[in-house]
Design an enzyme around this catalytic site. Structure first.
Site, PDB file in Angstrom:
ATOM      1  N   SER A 413      22.907  46.599  71.114  1.00  0.00           N
ATOM      2  CA  SER A 413      23.598  45.367  71.492  1.00  0.00           C
ATOM      3  C   SER A 413      24.595  44.942  70.434  1.00  0.00           C
ATOM      4  O   SER A 413      25.358  44.006  70.643  1.00  0.00           O
ATOM      5  CB  SER A 413      22.577  44.251  71.725  1.00  0.00           C
ATOM      6  N   HIS A 434      24.755  48.677  77.394  1.00  0.00           N
ATOM      7  CA  HIS A 434      24.049  47.497  76.887  1.00  0.00           C
ATOM      8  C   HIS A 434      23.526  46.668  78.055  1.00  0.00           C
ATOM      9  O   HIS A 434      24.275  45.933  78.688  1.00  0.00           O
ATOM     10  CB  HIS A 434      25.005  46.672  75.996  1.00  0.00           C
ATOM     11  N   GLU A 446      27.082  45.847  79.870  1.00  0.00           N
ATOM     12  CA  GLU A 446      28.259  46.117  79.029  1.00  0.00           C
ATOM     13  C   GLU A 446      28.310  47.620  78.782  1.00  0.00           C
ATOM     14  O   GLU A 446      27.354  48.196  78.256  1.00  0.00           O
ATOM     15  CB  GLU A 446      28.139  45.391  77.690  1.00  0.00           C
ATOM     16  N   ASN A 484      27.946  39.305  72.764  1.00  0.00           N
ATOM     17  CA  ASN A 484      27.226  38.814  71.588  1.00  0.00           C
ATOM     18  C   ASN A 484      28.171  38.418  70.459  1.00  0.00           C
ATOM     19  O   ASN A 484      27.854  37.544  69.657  1.00  0.00           O
ATOM     20  CB  ASN A 484      26.211  39.857  71.111  1.00  0.00           C
TER      21      ASN A 484
END
Ligand code: 3HC
Length: 704
Positions: A413, A434, A446, A484
C-alpha cells in the site's frame, strides 16, 4: 444507423446503431426520425420493428451530450418519442441485452414491445442525479403499475425482462421472444400480426391511479427523504410519479420536464455525471492500446493468508478461479481458511449465497505450506507484511518458482514497486494490486504501474479487476500511491486541528456532515492507529522536516490502537462499534496543549472541512503534475470507492472545481498564515495555481 426494409414481409427494421451502447445522441435521434418518416411513407411497408444493433437495445440518452446544447437540439428525445408514437404504422420495439433510460422511454413510445429473455430493463437516471426526462415517469406507472414503477425509478435498479413479463397486469412487454437469437424474427412476425390492428395501443392512454394515493406517496416521500437525504432526484422521482396519477398525461409530461431541467443543473447531478464518466475513463490506461492482448489467467496464488491475503483470495474464488493460499505456518493458513469460510457462511445466512455455491468456492481453494503451486499460477499476489525487505525476499522466491509469463503482483500500500520488481529477473511482469480492506468488499483496486510493467500486464489486470467487480484505477509509483499519499495530508491536518482546539468528535462530525462516511479519527480507530504510527516512525527518519502532531503518537503510546483494543480516539464497549467520547483522550489532548502553551481556539466547521478537503486537493494536484495520477477523475474515483468521499460532491478534485480553484487558492493562503499549521504544505501546487489563474479546472483543464 441502418434501416433495412424487406419488402417481402412488409416489415421495416430500423436498427439503432451507435456503438458502444446505442446512446441516443443527436445523430442517432435524427437517423431514427428519418427512418421512421421513410418507412411511414413507403407504401410497401405495413409495420416497423425498432431494434438495437450489437449487444443491446440502448443505454438511453447520450450522457456525453449532457450540459451541451446538442442534448436539446431537435429532434430531442421527447420529440423523437412523440414522432414514433404518432407513426401511422405500428412500431414494435425489439428489446435485447439492455434497454434502459431514454432507451426504455423510446421503447415505451412504441406501440408494442417484444423482449428477449435476460434483457435488463430499467430507468437508472436517478443514479445520475436525474429523473427519467422523456416520459419515463409518466408511461412506466401506466405500464407496470404505480408501485412497481416507483420502485424501479427511485432505485434505478434494472429488472430482467422475464420477471417483468411475469408481473400481474403489466403492459410493458407484449411478448417474450423464445431466445435472444430468435428475437428479430419473432418481433417481425409479431409486427406482421398487428400490422392492421387499429387503433394502435399507446401506453399514454392507459389509466394511472393508486387506490391510496395520499398515504402511499406520503410514505414514499418519507422513506426517500430518510434513505437518500442528499439526493434531490430521488424525491423528485416520487413527485413526478405522483403527478402521473393526478394530472393528465400532457400535464404530467410538462411537470416531468420542468423537474428534469431543474435537476440537470444541480451540483449533485453534475457530480454524479462526472463520476459516471470518470469511473469509465479510469479503465483507460494511457499508453496501453484498448486492443492489447491479455494474458490468460486461469490459476491464482496468494502468498500470505492474513486478513488481506484471505480477502484477496475470495475475489478470485468468487469468479470460479482456483486459488492456492500459501503461508508458512499451519496456524496462519487455518486462520485464513476459517475467515474465508466465515465470510461465505455469513452470505449464506443472509440468503446471498447457496450452500452449494459455498461448497463450490471452498472446493477451489487450496491452502498450503508448499511453494509448489507458484509454478502453476498465472497470477501470483503477494500479501505479506508491509516491509520492503520482507517483500523483496518473497519476490525473490516467487521469481524462482513462477512460470514464464506469470504476472507477479504485490499488494503493497506504500512501498516502492520498482524496488520490489528489481528483486526479480522479470520486472516487466511485476505490477501492484493494492486492494483495500476488507479486500472482498471494497470496490477500489489501485493498480500500480511500475516503470517497467509491460502493457499486456496492465491490460490483463485492468480487465481482471473488472471481472472481480472492482473499479481499477492506475497509479504510478510513489509512497502511498494516490489514495494513501493524499490521506496522509488529510490526517496531518486532522492532527493540527486537535492541537489548536478541536476534539476528535468535532472534527469527525464536521467532515461527516460534509458527507464523508467516517471522519479521520473514527477511521483511525477502525483501521488501527498503530498502522499510522508505524508510517510516521518511518517518516521521522526519511523526512524529518515534515511536522506531524505528536498527539497521535501519545495515543498509541497509551496502547489505544482503536476498536481492536476497545480504546482509541474514542472509547468502545466490548463487541460494539459505537464511538464514545473519551475523557482520557480529552485530558491527554488538554495536557499536550498546556505543555506546549497552546491556548485552544474555537475552529469553525467550515475551516475544519476545508483544511481537510483542500489538503487532499493540493496533494492531488501534485500527483497530477508528477503523472502519478493520469486524470483528476481517477483521483475522484479513488476517493469515492476507497475513502468514503460523498458521491454527490463528485470527489475532491471535482469538488475543488465546483468550489472555484481561485477560492481554493485563496483559502490555502489563509491557512498558510496559521502559525500552528504547515505553511510550506499550503503553498498551492503549481498546477493548482496555474489553473486558478487561468480560470481552468482539474477535470476540464484550461478552457480557452
Ligand atoms: N451515454 C453515453 N455513453 C454511455 C452511456 C450513455 N447513456 N452508457 C454507457 N456509455 C458508455 C460508457 O461511458 C462506456 O464508454 P467507454 O467505452 O468509452 O468507456 C461504454 O458506454 C460502456 O459502458 P460500461 O463500461 O458501463 O459498460 P457495461 O457493459 O458495464 O454497462 C450499461 C453497460 C449497463 C448500459 C451501463 O453503461 C449503464 O448503466 N449506462 C448508463 C445508463 C444510463 O444511466 N442511462 C440513462 C441515461 S440518462 C437518460 O436516458 C435521460 C433520459 O431520461 C432523458
Amino acid at each position: 444507423m441502418n434501416t433495412d426494409v424487406r419488402h417481402e414481409d412488409a416489415v421495416a427494421v430500423i436498427m439503432l446503431d451507435n456503438p458502444p451502447v446505442n446512446g441516443l445522441g443527436l445523430v442517432t435521434r435524427q437517423a431514427v426520425w428519418d427512418a421512421v418518416e421513410r418507412a411511414e411513407a413507403d407504401g410497401a411497408v405495413s409495420c416497423i420493428v425498432l431494434a438495437g444493433a450489437g449487444k443491446l437495445f440502448s443505454a438511453g440518452a447520450d450522457i456525453r451530450e449532457f450540459g451541451t446544447p446538442t442534448a436539446y437540439r431537435e429532434p430531442n428525445l421527447l420529440s423523437l418519442i412523440e414522432r414514433v408514437q404518432s407513426c401511422k404504422k405500428p412500431v414494435v420495439a425489439a428489446l435485447h441485452g439492455t434497454c434502459v433510460g431514454g432507451g426504455l422511454e423510446l421503447a415505451m413510445g412504441c406501440h408494442y414491445r417484444v423482449a428477449a429473455p435476460g434483457c435488463q430493463i430499467g430507468l437508472p437516471e436517478v443514479k445520475l442525479g436525474l429523473l427519467p426526462g422523456a416520459g419515463g415517469t409518466q408511461r412506466l406507472p401506466r405500464a407496470l403499475g404505480v408501485e412497481a414503477a416507483l420502485n424501479m425509478v427511485v432505485s434505478g435498479e434494472f429488472m430482467k425482462s422475464e420477471r417483468i413479463a411475469g408481473l400481474a397486469g403489466q403492459r410493458l412487454i407484449d411478448q417474450m421472444a423464445t431466445s435472444e437469437s430468435a428475437l428479430l424474427n419473432e418481433a417481425r412476425a409479431f409486427a406482421q400480426s398487428v400490422a392492421q390492428a387499429r387503433p394502435m395501443p399507446r401506453l399514454r392512454d392507459l389509466d394511472c391511479q393508486h387506490p391510496q394515493g395520499d398515504g402511499f406517496f406520503a410514505f414514499a416521500r418519507n422513506s426517500v427523504k430518510q434513505a437518500m437525504p442528499k439526493y434531490p432526484a430521488a424525491l423528485a422521482c416520487v413527485n413526478a410519479i405522483e403527478s402521473a396519477t393526478r394530472l393528465s398525461f400532457e400535464q404530467g409530461m410538462a411537470k416531468e420536464r420542468e423537474i428534469f431541467l431543474g435537476l440537470m443543473d444541480t451540483p449533485e447531478c453534475k457530480s454524479l455525471r462526472h463520476l459516471f464518466l470518470a469511473e469509465r475513463n479510469a479503465a483507460k490506461v494511457p499508453g496501453v492500446a484498448p486492443d492489447t492482448p491479455e494474458r490468460a489467467v486461469k490459476r491464482v496464488a496468494v502468498v500470505g493468508a492474513g486478513t488481506m491475503g484471505s480477502g484477496i483470495a475470495m475475489n478470485f474464488l468468487n469468479i470460479g478461479l482456483p486459488v492456492a493460499l500459501i503461508d508458512n505456518t499451519t496456524e496462519a493458513l487455518a486462520r485464513g481458511v476459517a475467515s474465508i469460510q466465515k465470510n461465505y457462511q455469513a452470505q449464506v445466512s443472509k440468503g446471498k449465497l447457496t450452500e452449494e455455491r459455498l461448497a463450490q468456492r471452498m472446493g477451489l481453494l487450496e491452502a498450503t505450506l508448499s511453494l509448489e503451486p507458484l509454478s502453476q499460477a498465472d497470477l501470483i499476489i503477494e500479501a505479506v507484511f508491509e516491509d520492503l525487505l520482507v517483500k523483496k525476499e518473497v519476490f525473490g522466491r516467487i521469481d524462482a518458482m513462477a512460470k514464464p509469463g506469470a504476472i507477479l503482483a504485490s499488494n503493497t500500500s506504500t512501498l516502492d514497486l520498482n524496488v520490489i520488481a528489481a528483486a526479480t529477473a522479470r520486472p516487466a511482469d511485476v505490477v501492484g494490486l493494492h486492494f483495500f480492506s476488507p479486500a472482498n468488499v471494497m470496490r477500489l483496486l489501485e493498480v500500480v504501474r511500475g516503470e517497467k510493467t509491460a502493457p499486456d500486464v496492465m491490460a490483463t489486470v485492468m480487465k481482471l479487476g473488472k471481472r472481480i467487480k472492482k473499479t481499477p484505477v492506475v497509479s504510478g509509483v510513489c509512497d502511498g500511491f494516490i489514495g494513501n499519499r493524499m490521506i496522509e495530508q488529510y490526517i496531518r491536518q486532522a492532527g493540527f486541528l486537535l492541537e489548536e482546539g478541536c476534539t476528535p468528535r468535532q472534527v469527525d462530525q464536521a467532515i461527516e456532515k460534509f458527507g464523508f462516511a467516517m471522519g479521520p479519527f473514527r477511521m483511525g480507530d477502525l483501521a488501527g492507529n498503530d498502522i499510522g504510527w508505524a508510517i510516521r516512525k518511518r517518516r521521522y527518519v526519511e523526512k524529518p522536516q515534515i511536522r506531524y502532531s505528536p498527539i497521535a503518537d501519545a495515543l498509541c503510546e497509551m496502547g489505544r490502537f482503536g476498536q481492536k483494543t476497545s480504546a482509541g480516539w474514542y472509547d468502545y464497549q466490548a463487541g460494539r462499534r459505537e464511538a464514545i467520547e473519551s475523557a482520557v483522550v480529552g485530558q491527554m489532548i488538554a495536557k499536550y496543549r498546556t505543555d506546549h502553551q497552546i491556548t485552544p481556539r474555537q475552529v469553525s466547521e467550515d475551516e475544519i472541512v476545508h483544511r481537510l478537503v483542500f489538503a487532499l486537493v493540493n496533494e492531488g494536484a501534485l500527483l497530477l503534475e508528477e503523472g502519478i495520477a493520469a486524470r483528476a477523475g481517477d483521483i475522484d474515483v479513488v476517493y469515492l470507492m476507497g475513502y468514503g468521499f460523498p458521491p454527490w460532491r463528485g470527489g475532491p478534485m471535482h469538488y475543488a472545481d465546483s468550489y472555484g480553484l481561485d477560492r481554493v487558492v485563496h483559502a490555502m493562503k489563509r491557512f498558510a498564515q496559521n502559525p500552528m499549521d504547515d505553511a510550506t504544505f499550503w503553498q498551492p501546487a503549481p498546477l493548482l495555481r496555474q489553473l486558478a489563474q487561468q480560470g481552468g479546472s482539474f477535470t476540464g483543464g484550461v478552457t480557452p
